[in-house]
Design a protein around this motif. Structure first.
Motif, PDB file in Angstrom:
ATOM      1  N   GLN A 132       5.009   1.783 -14.039  1.00 12.64           N
ATOM      2  CA  GLN A 132       3.199   2.140 -13.988  1.00 12.64           C
ATOM      3  C   GLN A 132       2.617   1.269 -13.476  1.00 12.64           C
ATOM      4  N   ASN A 133       3.445  -0.254 -13.689  1.00 17.20           N
ATOM      5  CA  ASN A 133       2.426  -1.245 -12.365  1.00 17.20           C
ATOM      6  C   ASN A 133       2.793  -1.107 -11.034  1.00 17.20           C
ATOM      7  N   PHE A 134       4.811  -0.180 -11.454  1.00 19.81           N
ATOM      8  CA  PHE A 134       4.776  -0.895  -9.430  1.00 19.81           C
ATOM      9  C   PHE A 134       4.418   0.552  -9.188  1.00 19.81           C
ATOM     10  N   LEU A 135       4.154   1.805  -9.316  1.00 19.92           N
ATOM     11  CA  LEU A 135       3.231   3.545  -8.915  1.00 19.92           C
ATOM     12  C   LEU A 135       1.583   2.478  -8.788  1.00 19.92           C
ATOM     13  N   LEU A 138       6.518  -2.077   8.329  1.00 21.43           N
ATOM     14  CA  LEU A 138       8.013  -0.922   7.782  1.00 21.43           C
ATOM     15  C   LEU A 138       8.067  -2.112   6.194  1.00 21.43           C
ATOM     16  N   GLU A 139       8.980  -2.585   7.317  1.00 18.52           N
ATOM     17  CA  GLU A 139       9.855  -4.017   5.941  1.00 18.52           C
ATOM     18  C   GLU A 139       9.004  -4.675   5.166  1.00 18.52           C
ATOM     19  N   GLN A 140       7.303  -4.835   5.011  1.00 23.23           N
ATOM     20  CA  GLN A 140       6.660  -5.675   4.417  1.00 23.23           C
ATOM     21  C   GLN A 140       6.667  -4.260   3.101  1.00 23.23           C
ATOM     22  N   ARG A 141       6.227  -3.021   3.504  1.00 24.12           N
ATOM     23  CA  ARG A 141       6.196  -1.828   2.390  1.00 24.12           C
ATOM     24  C   ARG A 141       8.124  -1.472   1.357  1.00 24.12           C
ATOM     25  N   ALA A 142       8.934  -1.622   2.438  1.00 22.58           N
ATOM     26  CA  ALA A 142       9.695  -1.713   1.555  1.00 22.58           C
ATOM     27  C   ALA A 142       9.995  -3.070   1.093  1.00 22.58           C
ATOM     28  N   GLU A 199      11.119  -2.845  -2.856  1.00 25.27           N
ATOM     29  CA  GLU A 199      12.646  -3.175  -3.782  1.00 25.27           C
ATOM     30  C   GLU A 199      12.031  -3.758  -4.653  1.00 25.27           C
ATOM     31  N   GLN A 200      10.692  -4.558  -4.739  1.00 26.15           N
ATOM     32  CA  GLN A 200      10.164  -5.512  -5.707  1.00 26.15           C
ATOM     33  C   GLN A 200       9.806  -4.889  -7.201  1.00 26.15           C
ATOM     34  N   GLY A 201       9.006  -3.791  -6.423  1.00 27.12           N
ATOM     35  CA  GLY A 201       8.581  -3.199  -7.960  1.00 27.12           C
ATOM     36  C   GLY A 201       9.171  -2.326  -8.736  1.00 27.12           C
ATOM     37  N   ARG A 218      12.176  -4.831 -10.826  1.00 30.92           N
ATOM     38  CA  ARG A 218      11.352  -5.224 -12.376  1.00 30.92           C
ATOM     39  C   ARG A 218      11.676  -4.004 -14.015  1.00 30.92           C
ATOM     40  N   SER A 219      11.676  -2.807 -12.897  1.00 33.22           N
ATOM     41  CA  SER A 219      11.663  -1.372 -13.770  1.00 33.22           C
ATOM     42  C   SER A 219      13.196  -1.709 -14.165  1.00 33.22           C
ATOM     43  N   GLY A 220      14.510  -2.600 -14.116  1.00 39.51           N
ATOM     44  CA  GLY A 220      15.344  -2.611 -13.847  1.00 39.51           C
ATOM     45  C   GLY A 220      16.381  -1.983 -13.055  1.00 39.51           C
ATOM     46  N   LEU A 221      16.026  -1.347 -12.196  1.00 39.85           N
ATOM     47  CA  LEU A 221      16.745  -0.536 -10.940  1.00 39.85           C
ATOM     48  C   LEU A 221      17.577  -1.385  -9.934  1.00 39.85           C
ATOM     49  N   ARG A 222      18.346  -1.373  -9.172  1.00 40.96           N
ATOM     50  CA  ARG A 222      18.930  -1.550  -7.741  1.00 40.96           C
ATOM     51  C   ARG A 222      18.267  -0.877  -6.711  1.00 40.96           C
ATOM     52  N   VAL A 223      18.495  -0.874  -5.316  1.00 47.48           N
ATOM     53  CA  VAL A 223      17.634  -1.180  -5.118  1.00 47.48           C
ATOM     54  C   VAL A 223      18.706  -1.728  -3.250  1.00 47.48           C
TER      55      VAL A 223
END
Length: 209
Positions: free
Chosen positions: A55-58, A163-167, A171-173, A176-181
């Motif tokens: 939720q925080n990521f979104l 674009l890199e900043q958005r990516a 990735e960081q968000g 934090r949810s336990g997903l690998r990017v």
């Protein structure tokens, strides 16, 4: 008689440069491959934490993204090919029989049951302000107006930096949810796009020696 349009005319991609997809309207796309997790196996506290972090990521996003799920029938042929090689190299008669029975079992099982594999991607867009709204469609690749202006190196590097900043934010968000990017490079992006525009190619038989 009307001249038949070339197939390339329907593909909205101008080029793929350093892992960045440049569309014909000069907007950019990056593709992130994201892992999955088995939410139902998590404890109640872990589930609440994952939901909270997602939720925080979104809520942290101030730009649009697209989630693309690729669902395909699992191609078991490469695995069968490996097992056939092991069968040929096997010197123990009993193990050879068991290997053959195992191969036949896998073949019959996969023929009777559709085993699907899913890959998850996030499409990160960046459209320079002078271009207006970004295009829509599969992987955010459709609908943009063709722009004949050449994207100069300085302009490209500036846009790629954004674009890199958005990516990185995504990735960081998700981490934090336990997903690998993982960010797709040029070759991986080409392979994914080829499968999207040529869905039947992935079903063609693999030539086995």
């Amino acid at each position: 008689m009307e001249k038949t349009s070339a197939t390339q005319g329907f593909v909205p991609i101008k080029e793929i440069r350093d892992g960045v997809i440049v569309l014909k309207d000069n907007s950019l796309r990056a593709i992130l491959m994201v892992s999955s997790l088995n939410f139902s196996l998590k404890s109640s506290d872990e589930q609440i934490a994952i939901i909270y972090q997602f939720q925080n990521f979104l809520n942290s996003l101030d730009f649009s993204t697209q989630i693309y799920i690729q669902s395909r029938k699992l191609d078991i042929r490469p695995y069968i090919s490996v097992m056939e090689e092991k069968y040929k190299a096997q010197t123990n008669d009993l193990m050879k029989i068991q290997t053959r029975e195992y191969i036949e079992f896998i073949k019959k099982f996969t023929e009777s049951v559709n085993i699907m594999t899913k890959n998850f991607f996030i499409i990160v867009p960046y459209t320079p302000s002078f271009l207006g709204n970004s295009s829509k469609g599969p992987l955010g690749l459709g609908g943009g107006k063709k722009n004949t202006q050449i994207l100069e190196n300085d302009s490209f590097e500036e846009s790629r930096s954004q674009l890199e900043q958005r990516a990185n934010v995504i990735e960081q968000g998700l981490s934090r949810s336990g997903l690998r990017v993982a960010r797709l490079g040029t070759e991986e992006s080409v392979e994914l796009l080829y499968k999207i525009f040529n869905p039947g190619e992935s079903e063609k038989p693999i030539q086995l020696n």
